[in-house]
Design an enzyme around this catalytic site. Structure first.
Site, PDB file in Angstrom:
ATOM      1  N   GLU A 120       0.635   8.255  -0.960  1.00  8.09           N
ATOM      2  CA  GLU A 120       1.146   8.615  -2.306  1.00  8.09           C
ATOM      3  C   GLU A 120       2.453   9.367  -2.375  1.00  8.09           C
ATOM      4  O   GLU A 120       2.566  10.425  -1.537  1.00  8.09           O
ATOM      5  CB  GLU A 120       0.047   9.675  -3.079  1.00  8.09           C
ATOM      6  CG  GLU A 120      -1.226   9.268  -3.465  1.00  8.09           C
ATOM      7  CD  GLU A 120      -1.081   8.234  -4.876  1.00  8.09           C
ATOM      8  OE1 GLU A 120      -0.217   8.646  -5.465  1.00  8.09           O
ATOM      9  OE2 GLU A 120      -1.892   7.238  -5.126  1.00  8.09           O
ATOM     10  N   LYS A 169     -13.823   7.566  -6.828  1.00  5.22           N
ATOM     11  CA  LYS A 169     -12.704   8.520  -7.567  1.00  5.22           C
ATOM     12  C   LYS A 169     -13.904   9.354  -8.159  1.00  5.22           C
ATOM     13  O   LYS A 169     -14.488   9.230  -8.918  1.00  5.22           O
ATOM     14  CB  LYS A 169     -11.815   7.798  -8.671  1.00  5.22           C
ATOM     15  CG  LYS A 169     -10.774   7.321  -7.884  1.00  5.22           C
ATOM     16  CD  LYS A 169      -9.974   6.636  -9.093  1.00  5.22           C
ATOM     17  CE  LYS A 169     -10.385   5.555  -9.873  1.00  5.22           C
ATOM     18  NZ  LYS A 169      -9.325   5.024 -10.849  1.00  5.22           N
ATOM     19  N   ARG A 204       1.853  -0.412  -6.502  1.00 11.94           N
ATOM     20  CA  ARG A 204       0.606  -0.787  -6.496  1.00 11.94           C
ATOM     21  C   ARG A 204       0.347  -2.407  -6.938  1.00 11.94           C
ATOM     22  O   ARG A 204      -0.360  -3.091  -6.784  1.00 11.94           O
ATOM     23  CB  ARG A 204      -0.283   0.024  -7.568  1.00 11.94           C
ATOM     24  CG  ARG A 204      -1.578  -0.167  -7.830  1.00 11.94           C
ATOM     25  CD  ARG A 204      -2.007   0.520  -9.201  1.00 11.94           C
ATOM     26  NE  ARG A 204      -3.197   0.110  -9.858  1.00 11.94           N
ATOM     27  CZ  ARG A 204      -4.549   0.734  -9.465  1.00 11.94           C
ATOM     28  NH1 ARG A 204      -4.402   1.914  -8.753  1.00 11.94           N
ATOM     29  NH2 ARG A 204      -5.863   0.148 -10.044  1.00 11.94           N
ATOM     30  N   ARG A 234       1.437   5.200  -6.016  1.00 12.82           N
ATOM     31  CA  ARG A 234       0.937   4.466  -4.738  1.00 12.82           C
ATOM     32  C   ARG A 234       1.737   3.426  -4.128  1.00 12.82           C
ATOM     33  O   ARG A 234       2.263   2.643  -4.925  1.00 12.82           O
ATOM     34  CB  ARG A 234      -0.566   3.853  -5.027  1.00 12.82           C
ATOM     35  CG  ARG A 234      -1.258   3.462  -3.780  1.00 12.82           C
ATOM     36  CD  ARG A 234      -2.698   2.994  -4.088  1.00 12.82           C
ATOM     37  NE  ARG A 234      -3.166   2.312  -3.061  1.00 12.82           N
ATOM     38  CZ  ARG A 234      -4.699   1.630  -3.239  1.00 12.82           C
ATOM     39  NH1 ARG A 234      -5.025   1.898  -4.142  1.00 12.82           N
ATOM     40  NH2 ARG A 234      -5.243   1.295  -1.853  1.00 12.82           N
ATOM     41  N   PHE A 290      -2.751   8.104   3.579  1.00 18.86           N
ATOM     42  CA  PHE A 290      -4.134   8.261   3.451  1.00 18.86           C
ATOM     43  C   PHE A 290      -4.884   6.994   4.096  1.00 18.86           C
ATOM     44  O   PHE A 290      -5.960   6.916   4.310  1.00 18.86           O
ATOM     45  CB  PHE A 290      -4.337   8.201   1.995  1.00 18.86           C
ATOM     46  CG  PHE A 290      -4.209   7.131   1.039  1.00 18.86           C
ATOM     47  CD1 PHE A 290      -4.900   5.854   0.846  1.00 18.86           C
ATOM     48  CD2 PHE A 290      -3.019   7.272   0.060  1.00 18.86           C
ATOM     49  CE1 PHE A 290      -4.515   4.871   0.167  1.00 18.86           C
ATOM     50  CE2 PHE A 290      -2.687   6.197  -0.540  1.00 18.86           C
ATOM     51  CZ  PHE A 290      -3.345   5.030  -0.509  1.00 18.86           C
ATOM     52  N   LYS A 342      -6.650  13.441  -4.251  1.00 20.02           N
ATOM     53  CA  LYS A 342      -6.240  12.460  -5.111  1.00 20.02           C
ATOM     54  C   LYS A 342      -4.964  13.015  -5.762  1.00 20.02           C
ATOM     55  O   LYS A 342      -5.111  13.666  -6.766  1.00 20.02           O
ATOM     56  CB  LYS A 342      -7.183  11.623  -6.291  1.00 20.02           C
ATOM     57  CG  LYS A 342      -6.446  10.410  -6.818  1.00 20.02           C
ATOM     58  CD  LYS A 342      -7.327  10.015  -7.966  1.00 20.02           C
ATOM     59  CE  LYS A 342      -7.066   8.676  -8.143  1.00 20.02           C
ATOM     60  NZ  LYS A 342      -5.665   8.607  -8.622  1.00 20.02           N
ATOM     61  N   ARG A 376     -12.498  -3.870  -5.344  1.00 18.54           N
ATOM     62  CA  ARG A 376     -12.807  -2.677  -5.966  1.00 18.54           C
ATOM     63  C   ARG A 376     -14.317  -2.624  -5.633  1.00 18.54           C
ATOM     64  O   ARG A 376     -15.103  -3.309  -5.889  1.00 18.54           O
ATOM     65  CB  ARG A 376     -12.537  -2.644  -7.381  1.00 18.54           C
ATOM     66  CG  ARG A 376     -12.783  -1.271  -8.005  1.00 18.54           C
ATOM     67  CD  ARG A 376     -12.889  -1.241  -9.309  1.00 18.54           C
ATOM     68  NE  ARG A 376     -11.467  -1.587  -9.867  1.00 18.54           N
ATOM     69  CZ  ARG A 376     -10.635  -0.890 -10.288  1.00 18.54           C
ATOM     70  NH1 ARG A 376     -10.656   0.564  -9.856  1.00 18.54           N
ATOM     71  NH2 ARG A 376      -9.293  -1.325 -10.601  1.00 18.54           N
ATOM     72  N   GLU A 394     -10.939  13.129   0.182  1.00 18.91           N
ATOM     73  CA  GLU A 394      -9.710  13.264   0.121  1.00 18.91           C
ATOM     74  C   GLU A 394      -8.835  13.481  -1.129  1.00 18.91           C
ATOM     75  O   GLU A 394      -9.284  13.328  -2.126  1.00 18.91           O
ATOM     76  CB  GLU A 394      -9.053  12.121   0.480  1.00 18.91           C
ATOM     77  CG  GLU A 394      -9.416  11.499   2.028  1.00 18.91           C
ATOM     78  CD  GLU A 394      -8.596  10.090   2.207  1.00 18.91           C
ATOM     79  OE1 GLU A 394      -8.645   9.805   3.751  1.00 18.91           O
ATOM     80  OE2 GLU A 394      -7.943   9.619   1.508  1.00 18.91           O
TER      81      GLU A 394
END
Length: 584
Positions: free
Chosen positions: A299, A422, A270, A255, A339, A250, A416, A248
């Site tokens: 976003e 990323k 965020r 965010r 997203f 970025k 995470r 996707e």
């Protein structure tokens, strides 16, 4: 429950350099706390009266605190200011003045009184609110002992300095109420779904672990965002994700987690701050695009309405104002690219795999010129992934987020991991990406910087141990204005010793509470005998350090210390860097 008990525990925690002792003290405190007060004690222990997303702030600076203290001690404010400069801490200055003046408290302070007083201060607005705030706080100080005064003053000025992290609280709660830290995962999931430590603590204290397991997503309570690891090699990304992934775009935007229940809308950043007021136009676009109750992630970017092109991220900063007007909406028009969807019409979607969530998103969202879905491509080879990456860069994006398509690709709230990766690249440096690092210490400067810091000790975050581990010492890239700004932010958070959540071999000239995140770049990652990031994980008796570090000029106020680059990310970046060298 007397507030004295809290103050004594805080004093014990402040003096320790051991995280184990910090957890042990919190366990003891929570066990002593009546069940009906556990939420309040948890909030107070992190310097708050409510979760971040409520937006409840004291708005009570040091000058107001000094005025209240002057009124209670019956000494001039200038005298107090002088002592604060000497001590470098309003709380410690207040404690010593109480002792020297032989102040006699007018009664006994309770936790309920302190909490309610602070809550009333936070809620005081409008004409005469400043005087009301001072009066309420003075009434608390009148009943305080020297030690209680110290922590009241620190709390009201939002400089508690204990640096107790969310994970530390969760671990202590698990041990206190279930007898084992093994149950932390269950408690942590409830927190990740609600972003409210006090709420989860109260359920755990009153209903036990089974009650915590019943905690559900609620519209209006932000879900802690899922975060991505990072890599700069398409080969390794595909290998990590089983040979195939959903790639996707970025975007370089903000965010946002958007909530809707009927006509009620909430937008969270965020950092879980309520930013609903900043985007009234985005709410209208979402209302039109999704006629359901929902929680979605997107976003937000500023666009050129004529061309549809994305404008620089800096323009979005003009929305960071108290009152967004027609001028802001017209001058800085926004679009939202969705997203993920994690809640729909009463159903929690976080445990559904990513492909299923994406399919739901595609079905329920009506595309408009201001609401769209993040472009995505399913790729199973390096060439396609590289081509899509360059396409994203050409269209003004930072890179890609590559997502697992596996059955276990759930939405990991507050985590995470390598379900999302990323893919960004910086061609000007061997270092694959910038690092977001936490300031934990300082070293004295020379010349104009003599007597204060000239360089800073920077650390990454290890979520497994809830510790900050050093990576580099940075003194370049800062302007004189930066140093002034850093002093204003850091000096009120200066400590007498290394913080218990900081793992450092280096002895800094001064230590700070882990608070401020800065964006740092550098030449390369190397093995280091003095930095603790990745210690023993890539080489015996060595950690990983960053060579030739430089501050990029970007303050990451949007990130909490726990949102900094992780130890595991840096280990992966180091390994990737070595593979690039071998190939070249």
């Amino acid at each position: 429950m007397e507030y004295r008990i809290l103050a004594e525990f805080y004093e014990r925690i402040e003096k320790t350099t051991s995280r184990i002792e910090m957890v042990s003290s919190l366990v003891e405190l929570f066990k002593q706390t009546p069940k009906e007060l556990i939420d309040k004690v948890v909030y107070l222990s992190i310097g708050k009266i409510a979760p971040e997303y409520t937006g409840l702030d004291y708005n009570f600076g040091e000058k107001l605190a000094i005025r209240a203290l002057s009124r209670v001690l019956k000494i001039p404010a200038l005298e107090i200011e002088k002592r604060v400069r000497q001590e470098g801490d309003l709380g410690e200055a207040g404690r010593k003045l109480y002792e020297e003046l032989g102040f006699k408290p007018e009664g006994t302070l309770t936790v309920e009184e302190v909490y309610n007083g602070l809550l009333n201060i936070a809620k005081a607005v409008g004409i005469g609110s400043q005087e009301r705030k001072i009066s309420i706080f003075a009434s608390l100080l009148k009943k305080a002992t020297p030690l209680e005064a110290k922590y009241l003053l620190r709390t009201i000025t939002e400089r508690l300095r204990l640096g107790i992290g969310d994970n530390t609280i969760l671990e202590a709660l698990s041990i206190a109420f279930t007898g084992s830290s093994v149950n932390r995962e269950v408690v942590e999931r409830a927190y990740n779904l609600t972003s409210d430590l006090g709420y989860v603590a109260k359920i755990l204290a009153e209903k036990g672990l089974e009650g915590v397991k019943q905690v559900k997503i609620q519209v209006g309570r932000p879900v802690r965002p899922m975060l991505a690891e990072r890599m700069s090699s398409p080969i390794l990304i595909l290998r990590k994700l089983g040979g195939k992934c959903g790639a996707e775009y970025k975007y370089d935007g903000e965010r946002i987690q958007a909530h809707r229940k009927g006509d009620e809308f909430y937008l969270f950043s965020r950092r879980l701050e309520n930013i609903t007021h900043q985007y009234p136009d985005l709410i209208e676009f979402l209302k039109e695009a999704i006629p359901h109750d929902f929680i979605v992630e997107l976003e937000a970017v500023v666009i050129d309405p004529a061309s549809g092109e994305i404008r620089p991220f800096q323009e979005l900063m003009h929305r960071k104002v108290k009152y967004v007007t027609k001028y802001h909406i017209t001058k800085y028009p926004v679009a939202g690219f969705l997203f993920d969807i994690i809640y729909l019409d009463g159903e929690d979607l976080t445990l559904k795999p990513y492909p299923e969530r994406r399919e739901i998103l595609e079905k329920v969202v009506k595309r408009t010129d201001r609401i769209g879905l993040v472009p995505r491509k399913i790729v199973d080879n390096v060439e396609d992934l590289e081509n899509f990456f360059y396409q994203a860069i050409e269209e003004g994006c930072e890179g890609l987020v590559c997502k697992s398509l596996a059955p276990n690709s759930i939405y990991q709230a507050g985590k995470r991991g390598f379900l999302w990766i990323k893919y960004k690249r910086d061609y000007k440096s061997v270092l694959a990406d910038t690092l977001d690092l936490v300031v934990v210490g300082g070293f004295y400067g020379k010349g104009q910087r003599k007597g204060t810091f000239g360089s800073l000790l920077m650390a990454c975050y290890d979520p497994e141990s809830d510790m900050f581990k050093t990576v580099t010492k940075v003194g370049t890239g800062f302007t004189e204005d930066d140093f002034k700004k850093l002093e204003e932010i850091l000096m009120p958070r200066k400590l007498n010793h290394r913080h218990p959540r900081v793992n450092s071999i280096l002895e800094a000239d001064m230590w700070f509470e882990p608070y401020l995140v800065l964006e740092i770049t550098g030449a390369e990652l190397t093995l280091s005998p003095v930095h603790t990031c990745g210690w023993g994980k890539v080489s015996p008796n060595r950690g990983i350090g960053l060579r030739f570090p430089r501050f990029t000029g970007r303050y990451r106020f949007d990130k909490r210390p726990e949102d900094a680059t992780t130890e595991q990310e840096i280990i992966e970046m180091y390994r990737m860097q070595r593979k690039i060298r071998v190939r070249s």
